[in-house]
Design a protein around this motif. Structure first.
Motif: not given
Length: 121
Positions: A93, A96, A115
């Motif tokens: 988070e 990425r 991601c």
């Protein structure tokens, strides 16, 4: 329009081959490269998390810097797979361009979080 596929499988394959070659050298008593930390000794439910840059496959330390020095810690050990996955999600988070791989006691890949698939975890 389809999203372009990241190099997940090739990165994972390269990292597994690299890790296996290191393990084989240690088992054979050959000199192992001194620039990376050895795979940790885990208990049954523990997992080891490794971070790598998606585009290059370069292994990162715990601070997400390139792992090039012997004192850099590249493995983060968690007491359960749930805690390891939670930490992997937090890393993805925030950044990425990083992929997290969780290994079990037998050095097998348990999960690969990036991601493209971190919502599943």
């Amino acid at each position: 329009m389809k999203k372009p596929v990241r190099y997940r499988s090739s990165l994972l394959s390269r990292f597994k081959k690299w890790l296996q070659s290191i393990v084989n050298r240690w088992k054979n008593g050959d000199d192992a490269p001194s620039n990376l930390e050895k795979f940790p000794i885990l208990n049954i439910k523990e997992v080891a998390l490794v971070r790598a840059e998606i585009n290059t496959g370069i292994v990162l330390d715990e601070a997400c810097n390139y792992a090039v020095y012997p004192d850099q810690k590249i493995y983060t050990v968690f007491e359960s797979i749930e805690k390891g996955l939670k930490h992997a999600r937090e890393i993805i988070e925030e950044r990425r361009n990083i992929e997290c791989v969780l290994y079990g006691i037998d050095q097998r890949v348990l999960h690969c979080v990036n991601c493209n698939n971190f919502e599943a975890y």
